[in-house]
Design a protein around this motif. Sequence first.
Motif, PDB file in Angstrom:
ATOM      1  N   VAL A 103      33.684  42.198  45.738  1.00 36.44           N
ATOM      2  CA  VAL A 103      33.664  41.024  46.056  1.00 36.44           C
ATOM      3  C   VAL A 103      33.485  40.777  47.821  1.00 36.44           C
ATOM      4  O   VAL A 103      32.257  40.210  48.016  1.00 36.44           O
ATOM      5  N   ASN A 104      33.601  41.984  48.036  1.00 43.30           N
ATOM      6  CA  ASN A 104      33.567  42.230  49.819  1.00 43.30           C
ATOM      7  C   ASN A 104      32.138  42.786  49.570  1.00 43.30           C
ATOM      8  O   ASN A 104      31.145  42.796  50.352  1.00 43.30           O
ATOM      9  N   PHE A 105      31.123  43.510  48.703  1.00 41.56           N
ATOM     10  CA  PHE A 105      30.196  44.215  48.719  1.00 41.56           C
ATOM     11  C   PHE A 105      29.379  42.844  48.779  1.00 41.56           C
ATOM     12  O   PHE A 105      28.408  42.971  49.711  1.00 41.56           O
ATOM     13  N   VAL A 106      29.615  42.045  47.177  1.00 42.76           N
ATOM     14  CA  VAL A 106      28.063  40.409  48.055  1.00 42.76           C
ATOM     15  C   VAL A 106      28.346  40.224  49.515  1.00 42.76           C
ATOM     16  O   VAL A 106      27.805  38.967  49.505  1.00 42.76           O
ATOM     17  N   ALA A 107      29.617  39.787  48.850  1.00 43.64           N
ATOM     18  CA  ALA A 107      30.694  39.799  50.362  1.00 43.64           C
ATOM     19  C   ALA A 107      30.331  40.119  51.582  1.00 43.64           C
ATOM     20  O   ALA A 107      29.901  39.241  53.631  1.00 43.64           O
ATOM     21  N   LEU A 108      29.296  41.286  51.514  1.00 46.56           N
ATOM     22  CA  LEU A 108      28.513  41.703  52.919  1.00 46.56           C
ATOM     23  C   LEU A 108      27.554  40.495  53.089  1.00 46.56           C
ATOM     24  O   LEU A 108      26.733  40.610  54.614  1.00 46.56           O
ATOM     25  N   GLY A 159      44.816  37.016  30.446  1.00 49.20           N
ATOM     26  CA  GLY A 159      43.354  36.619  29.157  1.00 49.20           C
ATOM     27  C   GLY A 159      42.110  37.272  29.795  1.00 49.20           C
ATOM     28  O   GLY A 159      42.195  37.266  31.557  1.00 49.20           O
ATOM     29  N   THR A 160      41.012  37.906  29.069  1.00 45.34           N
ATOM     30  CA  THR A 160      39.810  38.526  29.542  1.00 45.34           C
ATOM     31  C   THR A 160      38.718  37.849  28.897  1.00 45.34           C
ATOM     32  O   THR A 160      37.697  37.757  28.309  1.00 45.34           O
ATOM     33  N   SER A 161      39.388  37.262  27.955  1.00 47.05           N
ATOM     34  CA  SER A 161      37.820  36.226  26.704  1.00 47.05           C
ATOM     35  C   SER A 161      37.070  36.020  27.179  1.00 47.05           C
ATOM     36  O   SER A 161      37.785  35.305  29.038  1.00 47.05           O
ATOM     37  N   SER A 162      36.270  34.939  27.124  1.00 46.64           N
ATOM     38  CA  SER A 162      35.557  33.905  27.509  1.00 46.64           C
ATOM     39  C   SER A 162      35.860  33.031  28.490  1.00 46.64           C
ATOM     40  O   SER A 162      35.030  32.474  29.463  1.00 46.64           O
ATOM     41  N   SER A 163      36.818  32.414  27.378  1.00 48.99           N
ATOM     42  CA  SER A 163      37.094  31.115  27.724  1.00 48.99           C
ATOM     43  C   SER A 163      38.424  30.997  29.190  1.00 48.99           C
ATOM     44  O   SER A 163      38.182  30.357  29.890  1.00 48.99           O
ATOM     45  N   VAL A 164      38.652  32.233  29.965  1.00 56.21           N
ATOM     46  CA  VAL A 164      39.318  33.154  29.956  1.00 56.21           C
ATOM     47  C   VAL A 164      39.172  32.025  31.077  1.00 56.21           C
ATOM     48  O   VAL A 164      39.159  32.138  32.895  1.00 56.21           O
ATOM     49  N   VAL A 185      36.525  30.972  36.807  1.00 57.47           N
ATOM     50  CA  VAL A 185      35.460  31.161  37.927  1.00 57.47           C
ATOM     51  C   VAL A 185      35.916  29.635  37.886  1.00 57.47           C
ATOM     52  O   VAL A 185      35.818  28.940  39.334  1.00 57.47           O
ATOM     53  N   LEU A 186      36.059  27.944  37.204  1.00 61.79           N
ATOM     54  CA  LEU A 186      36.536  27.136  37.610  1.00 61.79           C
ATOM     55  C   LEU A 186      37.674  27.034  38.972  1.00 61.79           C
ATOM     56  O   LEU A 186      37.035  25.925  39.212  1.00 61.79           O
ATOM     57  N   LEU A 187      38.645  27.389  38.585  1.00 61.88           N
ATOM     58  CA  LEU A 187      39.684  27.524  39.474  1.00 61.88           C
ATOM     59  C   LEU A 187      39.413  27.989  41.179  1.00 61.88           C
ATOM     60  O   LEU A 187      39.909  26.942  41.674  1.00 61.88           O
ATOM     61  N   ASP A 188      38.825  28.858  40.933  1.00 63.23           N
ATOM     62  CA  ASP A 188      37.866  30.213  41.933  1.00 63.23           C
ATOM     63  C   ASP A 188      37.518  28.689  42.742  1.00 63.23           C
ATOM     64  O   ASP A 188      37.383  28.333  43.757  1.00 63.23           O
ATOM     65  N   GLN A 189      36.304  27.848  42.263  1.00 66.31           N
ATOM     66  CA  GLN A 189      34.739  27.414  42.888  1.00 66.31           C
ATOM     67  C   GLN A 189      35.646  25.925  43.097  1.00 66.31           C
ATOM     68  O   GLN A 189      34.996  25.381  43.840  1.00 66.31           O
ATOM     69  N   GLY A 190      36.973  25.948  42.049  1.00 66.95           N
ATOM     70  CA  GLY A 190      37.388  23.937  42.221  1.00 66.95           C
ATOM     71  C   GLY A 190      38.462  24.788  43.420  1.00 66.95           C
ATOM     72  O   GLY A 190      38.791  23.525  44.089  1.00 66.95           O
ATOM     73  N   GLN A 244      30.884  35.952  40.512  1.00 68.20           N
ATOM     74  CA  GLN A 244      32.688  35.803  39.825  1.00 68.20           C
ATOM     75  C   GLN A 244      32.389  35.713  38.316  1.00 68.20           C
ATOM     76  O   GLN A 244      33.964  36.353  37.314  1.00 68.20           O
ATOM     77  N   LEU A 245      31.763  34.953  37.322  1.00 63.60           N
ATOM     78  CA  LEU A 245      31.491  35.722  36.379  1.00 63.60           C
ATOM     79  C   LEU A 245      31.563  36.728  35.457  1.00 63.60           C
ATOM     80  O   LEU A 245      32.419  37.341  34.905  1.00 63.60           O
ATOM     81  N   ALA A 246      30.491  38.115  36.283  1.00 63.66           N
ATOM     82  CA  ALA A 246      30.770  39.101  36.709  1.00 63.66           C
ATOM     83  C   ALA A 246      31.808  39.414  36.647  1.00 63.66           C
ATOM     84  O   ALA A 246      32.919  40.869  36.276  1.00 63.66           O
ATOM     85  N   ASN A 247      32.418  39.075  37.935  1.00 66.88           N
ATOM     86  CA  ASN A 247      33.610  40.090  38.798  1.00 66.88           C
ATOM     87  C   ASN A 247      35.008  39.567  37.475  1.00 66.88           C
ATOM     88  O   ASN A 247      35.591  40.932  36.652  1.00 66.88           O
TER      89      ASN A 247
END
Length: 185
Positions: free
Chosen positions: A162-167, A83-88, A93-98, A146-149
Amino acid sequence: MSILRSFAGYYIKAISTHPWKTTALATGLLCGTGDIIAQQVVERHGIYSHDTRRTTKLFAMGLFFIGPGLRSWYVVLDRLVIGTSSSVVIKKVLLDQGIWAPTFIAAFFTVSDVIDGKSFGDIRRRLQHSYIPALQANYMLWPWVQLANFYFIPVQHRVIVVNFVALFWNTYLAWAVNKNIDNVV
């Protein structure tokens, strides 16, 4: 500006027809570029003292390890949390960062040191010295990216965002993984 538009068009076509290859190559190029910036701007090595082996190593890590790892992670994440809702987005983000961030940072330092032929003790020392500061730096930047992404960017374009920011992040990691810890520890 037309060069940038042409490149963007080429990239969009390539990511649609060859997503894995395009992701890997773009990541490799951006990791290598991050190391060039680290050596020339941050560390001020100068062009004649540039360590091309180090840049090649980071290019290869991006090409064979980081790019495919990121692409795989985003595929898994989109299957786990649909999904794409705010809670999703928050869950992603929590999974990505955790899960991804702590694992990736440890793996990045470890793979880099293994490629350099470091001993297990050296690898352990690097992790003891560099892991927590890198993870803290990660948490200051990546949750917001990642919130924006995850909210605005379609899955096939997330790695390039991510790669652009990751530069800039790669510049930091290239500096962090190559900093001499012998004088600090």
